[in-house]
Write a protein that holds these residues in place. Sequence first.
Motif, PDB file in Angstrom:
ATOM      1  N   GLU A   1      32.053  33.610  46.296  1.00 15.11           N
ATOM      2  CA  GLU A   1      32.089  33.847  44.854  1.00 15.11           C
ATOM      3  C   GLU A   1      31.594  35.242  44.551  1.00 15.11           C
ATOM      4  O   GLU A   1      30.807  35.809  45.301  1.00 15.11           O
ATOM      5  CB  GLU A   1      31.192  32.843  44.126  1.00 15.11           C
ATOM      6  N   LEU A   2      32.044  35.742  43.464  1.00 13.39           N
ATOM      7  CA  LEU A   2      31.586  37.037  42.990  1.00 13.39           C
ATOM      8  C   LEU A   2      31.362  36.913  41.496  1.00 13.39           C
ATOM      9  O   LEU A   2      32.279  36.565  40.752  1.00 13.39           O
ATOM     10  CB  LEU A   2      32.633  38.115  43.278  1.00 13.39           C
ATOM     11  N   ASP A   3      30.136  37.137  41.085  1.00  9.52           N
ATOM     12  CA  ASP A   3      29.811  37.049  39.664  1.00  9.52           C
ATOM     13  C   ASP A   3      29.895  38.429  39.037  1.00  9.52           C
ATOM     14  O   ASP A   3      29.210  39.365  39.476  1.00  9.52           O
ATOM     15  CB  ASP A   3      28.398  36.489  39.454  1.00  9.52           C
ATOM     16  N   ILE A   4      30.723  38.542  38.034  1.00  6.83           N
ATOM     17  CA  ILE A   4      30.864  39.787  37.285  1.00  6.83           C
ATOM     18  C   ILE A   4      30.572  39.475  35.828  1.00  6.83           C
ATOM     19  O   ILE A   4      31.133  38.539  35.262  1.00  6.83           O
ATOM     20  CB  ILE A   4      32.292  40.367  37.416  1.00  6.83           C
ATOM     21  N   ALA A   5      29.702  40.255  35.264  1.00  9.23           N
ATOM     22  CA  ALA A   5      29.346  40.042  33.857  1.00  9.23           C
ATOM     23  C   ALA A   5      29.556  41.337  33.081  1.00  9.23           C
ATOM     24  O   ALA A   5      29.155  42.409  33.539  1.00  9.23           O
ATOM     25  CB  ALA A   5      27.892  39.599  33.734  1.00  9.23           C
TER      26      ALA A   5
END
Length: 185
Positions: A31-35
Amino acid sequence: MIILKKKIIKCLFLFVVLTLGCSKNVEFLDELDIAKTAVVTFPLDKQTSRQISNLQFSEKLNSIIFYNSANGSIYFFDLETKENWQKVKINFTGPNGVGRVDKFYEKATDTIYVINSIEGNLYTLNSNSEVYDKAKLLDETDPTPVDLYSPIQYFDNHFYLLSRGQETTSKKLSKKSLIRFSEKD
């Protein structure tokens, strides 16, 4: 028949070399969290194209820089003030003409590199759009243009471009996928 056997052997050899040579363990992220942290808007004039493909961020200038093909200018927008603090109008003809702008890279406020991929030239301009250097990127014996697919990357006094030769490009040039060239001293 002998030529076909040689090609098959070459392909098998290449497959074995690539398989054994590239067998490192590679980790992939699940997963890669981008905000989104902020939205920055800039006031654009009616002459600015809404389809901007040459866009850069300059950390040292704290600016967004882009090429506007509608009026042939490079704009510098300050991230804090959101003001256009510099606009460099590119010359296309004459002694300071570059013909066209396919890619550009701003190294400093007085050093802008512009690539014309049809001519295969790299131009060095100052902030007044005066050309003070010109270099050939491609083999001068092969005038066929090359498609440049990436922004100019600059690292350790070298420029890097992803490229692909066109169908009519020489075999030597069409095989290249990365062009690396050095900055003149």
